[in-house]
Design an enzyme around this catalytic site. Structure first.
Site, PDB file in Angstrom:
ATOM      1  CG  ASP A   1      -1.816   1.171   1.449  1.00 41.10           C
ATOM      2  OD1 ASP A   1      -2.708   1.364   0.513  1.00 41.10           O
ATOM      3  OD2 ASP A   1      -1.639   1.843   2.311  1.00 41.10           O
TER       4      ASP A   1
ATOM      5  CD  GLU B   1      -2.357   2.695  -3.337  1.00 45.29           C
ATOM      6  OE1 GLU B   1      -3.510   3.588  -3.841  1.00 45.29           O
ATOM      7  OE2 GLU B   1      -1.622   2.796  -2.520  1.00 45.29           O
TER       8      GLU B   1
END
Ligand code: CA
Length: 480
Positions: A232, A262
């Site tokens: 993340d 990400e």
């Protein structure tokens, strides 16, 4: 694993009923049958409150096992249920990737006092206050867990910035001041330096933090028998940290331990630079392609379809791009809202599932629906998964040569008898296009397998077929 299809097995508005792991276990066989080969599961550890999606992370070692923040389970269930779901997925050769939130932690158990400077939110390299003593929630006790799995206790020294001054009850971006304290380098340059995102920002230049996160990465991968991770918010994290983290985990779990990051930025050059900085050690979501799909869906027939793959990461790095249509952040109402409109979604999925480059990821919301409302796309995604598995092989020839109607051909290969296909997408009127599927196929009769067109096409002596597509739709042609 690659050539497979990943499914992001959650959306933002799932109910807080603790049922997701049980549902996933019950769904494992079905996922296998439709052609899903990996699932990305949400952050599975204790957040600031039970209903949190997991991104407001509190204790990475509490996978729904300890009574902390007034709950044992997470939004998705208990650790035992999670383990059972993973076992079941492995029975069906489905890999499991855990969402790893290592950029920040939600507020801790008690406040500490330390020195900070407030920075300009639009340019975090610029201080807008003198040094002052803040009171912030940076002390973590993990009372429910104690020292099980790790005796590490977080303090203000382990963070590089905080977002709330409890003494003045005031939000802001406060950079921790002290020896070796600064924002990390190797983060996105948006806002001057995008190290800080929210909550308490982990200091990835602190050796104790690096050691603890590496220890956790190895622990959780072994504890849950993970096959990979979805990392993340990596544009807010020191790039060299990510590389050494994956090196550390892969040293224990094997080189094939999968990772996708990400990095939410639509600029191909930025993504390229990042991949270079981390020695291509991590796949990245193809955010530029997502934005092309979004733009095409919003502009309708005014979008020039010849540009649909422009600046796509997966075209430049076929082995490192993870293609997707939407996710929990892009879906309506979320932080990075840019949801592809419904009329274009089937075409967007056809493109990412049938093109050669990239590793496609199907979004739970697109397959199962959002907030319990059934998705209109389940059937076409099922069809495309089936077509991908049976026919999407071999070289790809592009026909991105018309503003409204574009297409591509997969030539098929020897290992998959009868494979090969022709895909057409139109964002305007009904269209047709002559495409070549190979001389060796002369005389074959092809049909449109998503069921929209009833005519057949006979391949001529040169290997050409004149394939049709309905307006604002897609068509997939295969041998009858
Ligand atoms: Ca950060």
């Amino acid at each position: 694993m690659k050539n497979g299809v990943m499914m992001q097995y959650f959306e933002w508005n799932l109910p807080n009923d603790g049922n997701l792991w049980k549902q996933l276990k019950a769904d494992a066989r079905h996922l296998h049958e439709i052609g899903i080969t990996a699932v990305w599961i949400p952050p599975a550890y204790k957040a600031d409150e039970q209903q949190d999606e997991g991104y407001a992370t509190y204790d990475l070692y509490d996978l729904g096992e300890f009574d902390q923040n007034n709950t044992i389970r997470t939004k998705y269930g208990t650790k035992q249920e999670l383990k059972e779901a993973i076992n079941e997925l492995h029975k069906y050769q489905i890999s499991v990737y855990l969402d790893a939130v290592m950029n920040h932690k939600a507020e801790g158990d008690y406040t500490e006092r330390f020195m900070v400077k407030e920075v300009d939110p639009n340019d975090r390299t610029k201080d807008i206050s003198d040094e002052f003593e803040i009171q912030a929630w940076t002390g973590y006790l993990f009372k429910g867990r104690g020292n099980k799995y790790s005796d590490f206790k977080w303090h203000w020294q382990h963070f590089s910035g905080v977002g709330f001054d409890d003494a003045k009850k005031r939000s802001g971006i406060f950079r921790v001041v002290g020896e070796n304290k600064n924002w990390s380098s190797g983060v996105d340059s948006e806002n001057g330096n995008y190290d800080f995102l929210l909550c308490n920002d982990l200091d990835l230049d602190h050796p104790e933090v690096v050691a603890e996160l590496n220890r956790w990465g190895i622990w959780v991968s072994e504890e849950l028998n993970l096959d990979g991770m979805r990392l993340d918010a990596i544009k807010h994290m020191k790039d060299t940290f990510i590389k050494q983290f994956l090196d550390a985990v892969r040293a224990k779990r094997g080189k094939k331990f999968y990772a996708v990051g990400e990095y939410w930025n639509g600029d191909l050059l930025t993504l390229n630079n990042y991949l270079e900085a981390v020695d291509n050690s991590v796949d990245l979501f193809d955010v530029p392609l997502h934005f092309n799909l979004y733009e095409a869906s919003v502009k309708g027939k005014d979008y020039d379809m010849q540009n649909i793959l422009n600046n796509s990461l997966s075209i430049v790095h076929p082995e490192l791009g993870v293609t997707f249509v939407d996710n929990h952040d892009s879906q309506e109402g979320s932080s990075l809202q840019s949801q592809i409109q419904d009329w274009f979604k089937p075409s967007a999925y056809a493109l990412i599932m049938l093109m050669k480059d990239g590793y496609p990821c199907v979004f739970y919301g697109d397959y199962y629906g959002i907030t319990g409302k059934k998705s209109p796309h389940t059937e076409i995604i099922d069809s495309l998964l089936d077509i991908r598995r049976k026919y999407a092989y071999g070289e790809q020839i592009n026909y991105f040569d018309h503003p409204a109607t574009v297409g591509l051909v997969r030539m098929g290969d020897k290992d998959h008898s009868g494979s090969g296909l022709a895909l057409l997408i139109s964002n305007g009127e009904d269209g047709h296009k002559v495409m070549n599927v190979g001389k060796n196929r002369a005389g074959e009769v092809w049909y449109e397998c998503t069921g929209d067109i009833k005519e057949t096409v006979t391949i001529d002596a040169d290997g050409n077929g004149n394939f049709l597509v309905d307006g604002k739709n897609l068509a997939v042609w295969i041998k009858k």
